[in-house]
Design a protein around this motif. Structure first.
Motif, PDB file in Angstrom:
ATOM      1  N   ARG A   1       0.841  -1.196   0.000  1.00 20.26           N
ATOM      2  CA  ARG A   1       0.000   0.000   0.000  1.00 20.26           C
ATOM      3  C   ARG A   1       0.881   1.253   0.000  1.00 20.26           C
ATOM      4  O   ARG A   1       1.865   1.308   0.733  1.00 20.26           O
ATOM      5  N   THR A   2       0.545   2.230  -0.820  1.00 16.12           N
ATOM      6  CA  THR A   2       1.203   3.541  -0.779  1.00 16.12           C
ATOM      7  C   THR A   2       0.105   4.592  -0.863  1.00 16.12           C
ATOM      8  O   THR A   2      -0.428   4.848  -1.933  1.00 16.12           O
ATOM      9  N   GLY A   3      -0.242   5.180   0.299  1.00 15.51           N
ATOM     10  CA  GLY A   3      -1.318   6.171   0.348  1.00 15.51           C
ATOM     11  C   GLY A   3      -2.640   5.530  -0.033  1.00 15.51           C
ATOM     12  O   GLY A   3      -2.971   4.457   0.470  1.00 15.51           O
ATOM     13  N   ASP A   4      -3.386   6.154  -0.958  1.00 17.43           N
ATOM     14  CA  ASP A   4      -4.680   5.601  -1.379  1.00 17.43           C
ATOM     15  C   ASP A   4      -4.504   4.652  -2.573  1.00 17.43           C
ATOM     16  O   ASP A   4      -5.467   4.307  -3.246  1.00 17.43           O
ATOM     17  N   ALA A   5      -3.278   4.254  -2.799  1.00 11.06           N
ATOM     18  CA  ALA A   5      -2.984   3.357  -3.924  1.00 11.06           C
ATOM     19  C   ALA A   5      -2.338   2.075  -3.401  1.00 11.06           C
ATOM     20  O   ALA A   5      -1.915   1.998  -2.247  1.00 11.06           O
TER      21      ALA A   5
ATOM     22  N   LEU B   1      21.055   4.899 -24.029  1.00 10.55           N
ATOM     23  CA  LEU B   1      19.754   4.884 -23.363  1.00 10.55           C
ATOM     24  C   LEU B   1      19.268   6.312 -23.147  1.00 10.55           C
ATOM     25  O   LEU B   1      20.032   7.191 -22.742  1.00 10.55           O
ATOM     26  N   SER B   2      18.005   6.532 -23.439  1.00  8.42           N
ATOM     27  CA  SER B   2      17.370   7.824 -23.176  1.00  8.42           C
ATOM     28  C   SER B   2      16.030   7.570 -22.493  1.00  8.42           C
ATOM     29  O   SER B   2      15.266   6.693 -22.924  1.00  8.42           O
ATOM     30  N   LEU B   3      15.752   8.283 -21.420  1.00  8.86           N
ATOM     31  CA  LEU B   3      14.529   8.100 -20.623  1.00  8.86           C
ATOM     32  C   LEU B   3      13.762   9.418 -20.554  1.00  8.86           C
ATOM     33  O   LEU B   3      14.357  10.464 -20.289  1.00  8.86           O
ATOM     34  N   THR B   4      12.471   9.374 -20.778  1.00  8.91           N
ATOM     35  CA  THR B   4      11.648  10.586 -20.725  1.00  8.91           C
ATOM     36  C   THR B   4      10.420  10.354 -19.861  1.00  8.91           C
ATOM     37  O   THR B   4       9.564   9.513 -20.194  1.00  8.91           O
ATOM     38  N   ALA B   5      10.323  11.109 -18.769  1.00 12.45           N
ATOM     39  CA  ALA B   5       9.128  11.052 -17.919  1.00 12.45           C
ATOM     40  C   ALA B   5       7.940  11.634 -18.683  1.00 12.45           C
ATOM     41  O   ALA B   5       8.024  12.740 -19.211  1.00 12.45           O
ATOM     42  N   VAL B   6       6.851  10.884 -18.767  1.00 11.01           N
ATOM     43  CA  VAL B   6       5.646  11.352 -19.472  1.00 11.01           C
ATOM     44  C   VAL B   6       4.615  11.835 -18.462  1.00 11.01           C
ATOM     45  O   VAL B   6       3.999  12.887 -18.638  1.00 11.01           O
ATOM     46  N   ASN B   7       4.433  11.070 -17.393  1.00  2.00           N
ATOM     47  CA  ASN B   7       3.393  11.388 -16.416  1.00  2.00           C
ATOM     48  C   ASN B   7       3.881  10.907 -15.038  1.00  2.00           C
ATOM     49  O   ASN B   7       4.264   9.750 -14.895  1.00  2.00           O
ATOM     50  N   VAL B   8       3.912  11.821 -14.084  1.00  2.00           N
ATOM     51  CA  VAL B   8       4.385  11.478 -12.740  1.00  2.00           C
ATOM     52  C   VAL B   8       3.303  11.872 -11.743  1.00  2.00           C
ATOM     53  O   VAL B   8       2.777  12.979 -11.791  1.00  2.00           O
ATOM     54  N   GLU B   9       2.969  10.944 -10.850  1.00  2.00           N
ATOM     55  CA  GLU B   9       1.905  11.181  -9.881  1.00  2.00           C
ATOM     56  C   GLU B   9       2.377  10.731  -8.516  1.00  2.00           C
ATOM     57  O   GLU B   9       2.903   9.629  -8.381  1.00  2.00           O
ATOM     58  N   ARG B  10       2.164  11.575  -7.523  1.00  2.00           N
ATOM     59  CA  ARG B  10       2.583  11.231  -6.169  1.00  2.00           C
ATOM     60  C   ARG B  10       1.502  10.390  -5.484  1.00  2.00           C
ATOM     61  O   ARG B  10       0.315  10.701  -5.612  1.00  2.00           O
ATOM     62  N   THR B  11       1.890   9.319  -4.800  1.00  2.00           N
ATOM     63  CA  THR B  11       0.959   8.555  -3.970  1.00  2.00           C
ATOM     64  C   THR B  11       1.665   8.271  -2.653  1.00  2.00           C
ATOM     65  O   THR B  11       2.513   7.399  -2.574  1.00  2.00           O
ATOM     66  N   GLY B  12       1.311   9.036  -1.621  1.00  2.00           N
ATOM     67  CA  GLY B  12       1.945   8.893  -0.312  1.00  2.00           C
ATOM     68  C   GLY B  12       3.413   9.240  -0.408  1.00  2.00           C
ATOM     69  O   GLY B  12       3.765  10.288  -0.969  1.00  2.00           O
TER      70      GLY B  12
ATOM     71  N   HIS C   1      10.807   7.825  -1.815  1.00  2.00           N
ATOM     72  CA  HIS C   1      11.673   8.887  -1.331  1.00  2.00           C
ATOM     73  C   HIS C   1      12.432   8.399  -0.107  1.00  2.00           C
ATOM     74  O   HIS C   1      11.837   8.031   0.892  1.00  2.00           O
ATOM     75  N   GLU C   2      13.757   8.388  -0.211  1.00  2.00           N
ATOM     76  CA  GLU C   2      14.612   8.018   0.929  1.00  2.00           C
ATOM     77  C   GLU C   2      15.371   9.258   1.383  1.00  2.00           C
ATOM     78  O   GLU C   2      15.256  10.322   0.773  1.00  2.00           O
TER      79      GLU C   2
END
Lengths: 144, 144
Positions: free
Chosen positions: A93-97, B84-95, B128-129
Motif C-alpha cells: 500500500r502507498t497512500g490511497d494506492a 539509453l534515453s529516458l523521458t518522464a511522461v506522467n508522474v503522480e505522487r501517492t503517499g 523517497h529516501e
C-alpha cells in the motif's frame, strides 16, 4: 492510558493481517478480471480500470482511458487469447494506492496459429474508489 | 483568518508547481540513470534503486534486490546496449511514493548483431529516501 496501550497493541497485531487482507482482496479482483476476460467480456474488464487508467501492453502503444483499454482487451479476445490466469506476488500500500507485482499465464496463438502457453509478469497500480479497487496503471511483459 | 485564507490561496496556487517540480526532479534522476548506464557504470545505476527493489525486464525473470539489478544492467552493458534515453511522461505522487510513466529508447544489437534503435515504455515506482528518490519497482516493454 491503559486502553490506549491495548488499542496500540491491537493495531500492531493487526498490521500483518491488514497486509495479508489487501493481497487477498487484490487477488480476488484478479480472479474477477480473468473470469471476465475468459468469458470474452471486454466491457466488464474495462470497468475494472479507473476512468483515466493507462494500460501499457508489449508490442503496442499505451492505451489511455477506459474506452481505449476496452478496445485493447477486445482485440486480445478477438485474436484468440484465452485462459488468462493472474497471481498477486507482492502487494504494497502507498497512500490511497496499492502497488501489485504479479505473474500471469495465458494461451495465445503463435505466428503459425498454434496455441502456446505464454508466461509473464506485471505491475499494477490500484486506486481505491468508492466501489472498490480499480486498476489505474497496468504494464506487463513476457518471461521469454 | 485573513492570513489563513492567503495561505490557503498560496497553497492552491502552488499545487501545479509542486507537481511540475516532481516531474522535473524525476526527469533529472532519469538523466543521471541514463548517464550512468551510457558510461557503462552498472554499480552507479544499481545505487539509484532501493535496496530491495524489483526490476522486471522483458524476456528475463524478475531481478530482486540491488545486487541482482546491478547484474542485470551489467549484462545489458556487456551485451552492447547503449545510448539509453529516458523521458518522464506522467508522474503522480501517492503517499511517500511516486508513479512515473515514461518512454525510453536505446541502441541494441539484433540477432545479426546489427545495432538497431529500440523504443519502449515503462512504469517506475519511486520511493523517497533520506538521500532522494530511488527506483523501487521498474518494469518496461518494447513498442514493437
Amino acid at each position: 492510558m491503559k486502553a490506549a496501550l491495548v488499542a496500540a497493541a491491537l493495531l500492531v497485531a493487526a498490521a500483518p493481517a491488514i497486509a495479508a487482507d489487501l493481497k487477498a482482496e487484490i487477488q480476488h479482483d484478479n480472479e474477477r478480471f480473468s473470469q471476465a476476460f475468459n468469458k470474452g467480456d471486454a466491457a466488464a474488464v474495462a470497468k475494472m480500470y479507473t476512468e483515466h487508467a493507462n494500460a501499457l501492453p508489449p508490442g503496442a502503444p499505451i492505451a489511455s482511458g477506459r474506452a481505449a483499454i476496452q478496445k485493447l482487451w477486445q482485440g486480445a479476445i478477438d485474436g484468440g487469447y484465452k485462459n488468462l490466469s493472474l497471481t498477486a506476488v507482492n502487494v504494497e500500500r502507498t497512500g490511497d494506492a496499492a502497488r501489485e507485482i504479479g505473474r500471469f499465464s495465458l494461451d495465445a496463438p503463435d505466428a503459425q496459429k498454434n496455441i502456446v502457453k505464454v508466461e509473464g509478469k506485471y505491475v499494477v497500480i490500484w486506486k481505491h474508489e468508492h466501489d472498490g479497487w480499480k486498476l489505474d496503471t497496468d504494464i506487463w511483459n513476457m518471461n521469454k
